[in-house]
Design an enzyme around this catalytic site. Structure first.
Site, PDB file in Angstrom:
ATOM      1  N   LEU A   1       0.482  -1.006 -11.510  1.00 27.20           N
ATOM      2  CA  LEU A   1      -0.006  -1.931 -12.528  1.00 27.20           C
ATOM      3  C   LEU A   1      -1.525  -2.003 -12.454  1.00 27.20           C
ATOM      4  O   LEU A   1      -2.107  -2.019 -11.357  1.00 27.20           O
ATOM      5  CB  LEU A   1       0.586  -3.324 -12.308  1.00 27.20           C
ATOM      6  CG  LEU A   1       2.114  -3.435 -12.357  1.00 27.20           C
ATOM      7  CD1 LEU A   1       2.549  -4.899 -12.353  1.00 27.20           C
ATOM      8  CD2 LEU A   1       2.710  -2.722 -13.566  1.00 27.20           C
TER       9      LEU A   1
ATOM     10  N   GLY B   1       3.687   0.251  -8.951  1.00 24.10           N
ATOM     11  CA  GLY B   1       4.239   0.566 -10.277  1.00 24.10           C
ATOM     12  C   GLY B   1       4.398   2.060 -10.514  1.00 24.10           C
ATOM     13  O   GLY B   1       5.254   2.474 -11.304  1.00 24.10           O
TER      14      GLY B   1
ATOM     15  N   ASN C   1       4.280  -1.153  -2.414  1.00 18.88           N
ATOM     16  CA  ASN C   1       3.433  -1.940  -1.510  1.00 18.88           C
ATOM     17  C   ASN C   1       3.125  -3.348  -2.028  1.00 18.88           C
ATOM     18  O   ASN C   1       2.155  -3.977  -1.609  1.00 18.88           O
ATOM     19  CB  ASN C   1       2.114  -1.186  -1.241  1.00 18.88           C
ATOM     20  CG  ASN C   1       1.360  -0.851  -2.524  1.00 18.88           C
ATOM     21  OD1 ASN C   1       1.971  -0.618  -3.551  1.00 18.88           O
ATOM     22  ND2 ASN C   1       0.042  -0.841  -2.466  1.00 18.88           N
ATOM     23  N   GLU C   2       3.978  -3.835  -2.944  1.00 19.88           N
ATOM     24  CA  GLU C   2       3.710  -5.138  -3.574  1.00 19.88           C
ATOM     25  C   GLU C   2       3.506  -6.264  -2.570  1.00 19.88           C
ATOM     26  O   GLU C   2       2.599  -7.082  -2.709  1.00 19.88           O
ATOM     27  CB  GLU C   2       4.855  -5.522  -4.536  1.00 19.88           C
ATOM     28  CG  GLU C   2       4.814  -4.842  -5.882  1.00 19.88           C
ATOM     29  CD  GLU C   2       5.235  -3.384  -5.842  1.00 19.88           C
ATOM     30  OE1 GLU C   2       5.774  -2.934  -4.804  1.00 19.88           O
ATOM     31  OE2 GLU C   2       5.021  -2.697  -6.838  1.00 19.88           O
TER      32      GLU C   2
HETATM   33  C1  LIG Z   1       6.096  -2.594 -10.037  1.00 25.86           C
HETATM   34  C2  LIG Z   1       6.762  -3.899 -10.237  1.00 25.86           C
HETATM   35  C3  LIG Z   1       5.857  -5.040 -10.398  1.00 25.86           C
HETATM   36  C4  LIG Z   1       5.255  -5.497  -9.145  1.00 25.86           C
HETATM   37  C5  LIG Z   1       3.903  -5.911  -9.303  1.00 25.86           C
HETATM   38  C6  LIG Z   1       2.787  -5.244  -9.015  1.00 25.86           C
HETATM   39  C7  LIG Z   1       2.787  -3.932  -8.514  1.00 25.86           C
HETATM   40  C8  LIG Z   1       1.532  -3.143  -8.748  1.00 25.86           C
HETATM   41  O1  LIG Z   1       1.656  -2.075  -9.288  1.00 25.86           O
HETATM   42  S1  LIG Z   1       0.015  -3.761  -8.257  1.00 25.86           S
HETATM   43  C9  LIG Z   1      -1.021  -2.335  -8.141  1.00 25.86           C
HETATM   44  C10 LIG Z   1      -0.872  -1.733  -6.800  1.00 25.86           C
HETATM   45  N1  LIG Z   1      -1.601  -0.512  -6.711  1.00 25.86           N
HETATM   46  C11 LIG Z   1      -2.150  -0.097  -5.588  1.00 25.86           C
HETATM   47  O2  LIG Z   1      -2.052  -0.719  -4.557  1.00 25.86           O
HETATM   48  C12 LIG Z   1      -2.915   1.194  -5.656  1.00 25.86           C
HETATM   49  C13 LIG Z   1      -4.391   0.973  -5.612  1.00 25.86           C
HETATM   50  N2  LIG Z   1      -5.126   2.215  -5.710  1.00 25.86           N
HETATM   51  C14 LIG Z   1      -5.205   3.103  -4.723  1.00 25.86           C
HETATM   52  O3  LIG Z   1      -4.661   2.972  -3.662  1.00 25.86           O
HETATM   53  C15 LIG Z   1      -6.048   4.312  -4.990  1.00 25.86           C
HETATM   54  O4  LIG Z   1      -6.843   4.079  -6.106  1.00 25.86           O
HETATM   55  C16 LIG Z   1      -5.228   5.603  -5.240  1.00 25.86           C
HETATM   56  C17 LIG Z   1      -4.599   6.071  -3.923  1.00 25.86           C
HETATM   57  C18 LIG Z   1      -4.172   5.423  -6.280  1.00 25.86           C
HETATM   58  C19 LIG Z   1      -6.195   6.737  -5.734  1.00 25.86           C
HETATM   59  O5  LIG Z   1      -7.261   6.891  -4.842  1.00 25.86           O
HETATM   60  P1  LIG Z   1      -8.584   7.656  -5.308  1.00 25.86           P
HETATM   61  O6  LIG Z   1      -8.226   8.892  -6.011  1.00 25.86           O
HETATM   62  O7  LIG Z   1      -9.439   7.741  -4.112  1.00 25.86           O
HETATM   63  O8  LIG Z   1      -9.229   6.724  -6.426  1.00 25.86           O
HETATM   64  P2  LIG Z   1     -10.042   5.374  -6.202  1.00 25.86           P
HETATM   65  O9  LIG Z   1      -9.377   4.502  -5.220  1.00 25.86           O
HETATM   66  O10 LIG Z   1     -11.472   5.721  -5.948  1.00 25.86           O
HETATM   67  O11 LIG Z   1      -9.886   4.681  -7.636  1.00 25.86           O
HETATM   68  C20 LIG Z   1     -10.624   5.131  -8.767  1.00 25.86           C
HETATM   69  C21 LIG Z   1     -10.937   3.927  -9.624  1.00 25.86           C
HETATM   70  O12 LIG Z   1      -9.703   3.344 -10.080  1.00 25.86           O
HETATM   71  C22 LIG Z   1      -9.665   1.969  -9.685  1.00 25.86           C
HETATM   72  N3  LIG Z   1      -8.245   1.627  -9.416  1.00 25.86           N
HETATM   73  C23 LIG Z   1      -7.455   2.144  -8.491  1.00 25.86           C
HETATM   74  N4  LIG Z   1      -6.221   1.613  -8.564  1.00 25.86           N
HETATM   75  C24 LIG Z   1      -6.262   0.717  -9.570  1.00 25.86           C
HETATM   76  C25 LIG Z   1      -5.291  -0.166 -10.151  1.00 25.86           C
HETATM   77  N5  LIG Z   1      -4.012  -0.247  -9.708  1.00 25.86           N
HETATM   78  N6  LIG Z   1      -5.683  -0.937 -11.170  1.00 25.86           N
HETATM   79  C26 LIG Z   1      -6.940  -0.878 -11.639  1.00 25.86           C
HETATM   80  N7  LIG Z   1      -7.914  -0.067 -11.148  1.00 25.86           N
HETATM   81  C27 LIG Z   1      -7.563   0.716 -10.126  1.00 25.86           C
HETATM   82  C28 LIG Z   1     -10.552   1.877  -8.447  1.00 25.86           C
HETATM   83  O13 LIG Z   1     -10.970   0.572  -8.244  1.00 25.86           O
HETATM   84  C29 LIG Z   1     -11.667   2.818  -8.832  1.00 25.86           C
HETATM   85  O14 LIG Z   1     -12.496   2.120  -9.750  1.00 25.86           O
HETATM   86  P3  LIG Z   1     -14.072   2.394  -9.789  1.00 25.86           P
HETATM   87  O15 LIG Z   1     -14.602   2.126  -8.405  1.00 25.86           O
HETATM   88  O16 LIG Z   1     -14.584   1.436 -10.807  1.00 25.86           O
HETATM   89  O17 LIG Z   1     -14.219   3.833 -10.202  1.00 25.86           O
END
Ligand SMILES: CCCC/C=C\CC(=O)SCCNC(=O)CCNC(=O)[C@H](O)C(C)(C)COP(=O)(O)OP(=O)(O)OC[C@H]1O[C@@H](n2cnc3c(N)ncnc32)[C@H](O)[C@@H]1OP(=O)(O)O
Length: 306
Positions: free
Chosen positions: A115, A160, A182-183
């Site tokens: 998400l 997600g 990892n929620e």
């Molecule tokens: C599913 C049922 C509902 C339950 C409720 C919620 C569940 C969720 O889904 S909450 C979201 C959980 N997501 C995560 O924990 C993942 C977070 N992201 C990461 O771990 C890494 O970004 C990932 C391993 C996916 C990729 O790594 P990299 O390739 O090294 O990229 P970056 O970390 O540098 O990210 C680039 C850029 O994207 C932004 N980002 C990353 N994830 C998210 C996200 N989920 N939402 C919004 N934005 C995200 C990150 O901050 C970077 O932004 P900038 O620094 O501005 O470039």
């Protein structure tokens, strides 16, 4: 005459229930065996989806398999707009009698980062309601689709992202990535439909462990616990393996297959259908807890600082 009617109104006859009734009526009238009837169905009409920058749908005319590619850079964060595009794409697929769909990503190292955290942090209730409702729609359509589904997981699939993959029937993942739910690490309680998809994929015990600990598994460990079905070295190979999985259904009656899938998933689908509002309320009240908001805010900062 009945068959002419059937052919000229393909779209109208798409719902499984209608198809069942029609099959029964025609079969009784013409004393045909069901299998013969399936062969009489009109030739499958494949389509090219209207361009949506967030979700690309590419249907192979020969195999009838659609590759659905999420395209929201940089990490396929699941926003309201991405869910809307997916929901529309799933409707189009359902209405066009495709033979199967493969979900994948255009981001080189991320399937989906889950998400979009911007939807979860300091949310506006009206937008969040639309977001959550569309998310529920996507799950109901993907998990309950009449066509078979597979995920070619060509990158990280946390939260997600993992959830979309486990809503499909088969998963092929590329090496050296992470997948999992990892929620709880973000202070978020897994909603009922997430729990259902997980329990449908791994054992109840593994599901409990994975969800409560919020574990992110390596591709290899994911294979060990059955969270994925195969490993493929590149995205192209992952798509090929998914195609092989879907091709196995060419020799199976599509009506028998889709009814069987539906009956196995029916309870899970109904569970959400019957409590969509309650599911939203539970998630919303957990989300707006100050401690949860702080945890999400800190997490977003840590991702930016990387
Ligand atoms: C599913 C049922 C509902 C339950 C409720 C919620 C569940 C969720 O889904 S909450 C979201 C959980 N997501 C995560 O924990 C993942 C977070 N992201 C990461 O771990 C890494 O970004 C990932 C391993 C996916 C990729 O790594 P990299 O390739 O090294 O990229 P970056 O970390 O540098 O990210 C680039 C850029 O994207 C932004 N980002 C990353 N994830 C998210 C996200 N989920 N939402 C919004 N934005 C995200 C990150 O901050 C970077 O932004 P900038 O620094 O501005 O470039």
């Amino acid at each position: 005459m009945l068959l002419t009617l059937f052919e000229s109104h393909t779209h109208f006859f798409l719902s499984m229930f209608q198809k069942m009734i029609l099959t029964k009526i025609i079969s009784n009238t013409l004393s045909l065996h069901k299998k013969q009837l399936i062969e009489w169905l009109p030739a499958v009409r494949y389509f090219s989806s209207p361009t949506n920058p967030l979700v690309n749908v590419d249907v192979n005319d020969k195999s009838g398999i659609a590759v659905v590619t999420m395209n929201r850079k940089p990490v396929n964060g699941l926003s309201l707009e991405l869910f809307e595009a997916m929901s529309k794409a799933l409707d189009d697929l359902e209405n066009n009698r495709i033979r199967g769909a493969i979900l994948t990503s255009s981001c080189p190292t991320v399937f989906s980062a889950g998400l979009d955290l911007n939807e979860l942090y300091q949310p506006d209730k009206k937008r969040f309601k639309a977001f959550w409702t569309t998310f529920q729609d996507v799950w109901l359509k993907l998990y309950g689709s009449s066509f078979p589904t597979a995920a070619a997981i060509n990158g990280h699939a946390p939260a997600g992202g993992c959830f979309l993959a486990i809503s499909c029937e088969y998963r092929v993942m590329c090496p050296d990535y992470k997948i999992g739910l990892n929620e709880t690490r973000l202070g978020i309680i897994a909603p009922i439909f997430l729990r259902a998809s997980m329990r449908n994929t791994v054992s109840n015990r593994e599901a409990e462990k994975a969800l409560t600990l919020g574990t992110l598994y390596s591709t290899e460990d994911a294979l060990k616990i059955g969270l994925i079905d195969e490993i493929a070295i590149y995205k192209v190979k992952a798509i090929e393996r998914c195609e092989n999985f879907l091709a196995q259904f060419n020799n199976v009656s599509s009506i028998a297959r889709s009814f069987t899938k539906r009956s196995l998933r029916q309870k899970d689908l109904e569970e959400l259908e019957n409590c969509r509002e309650e599911d939203f309320n539970i998630f919303w009240s957990n989300l707006i807890e100050p401690s949860v908001q702080k945890q999400i805010g800190d997490y977003m900062q840590s991702l930016k600082k990387k």
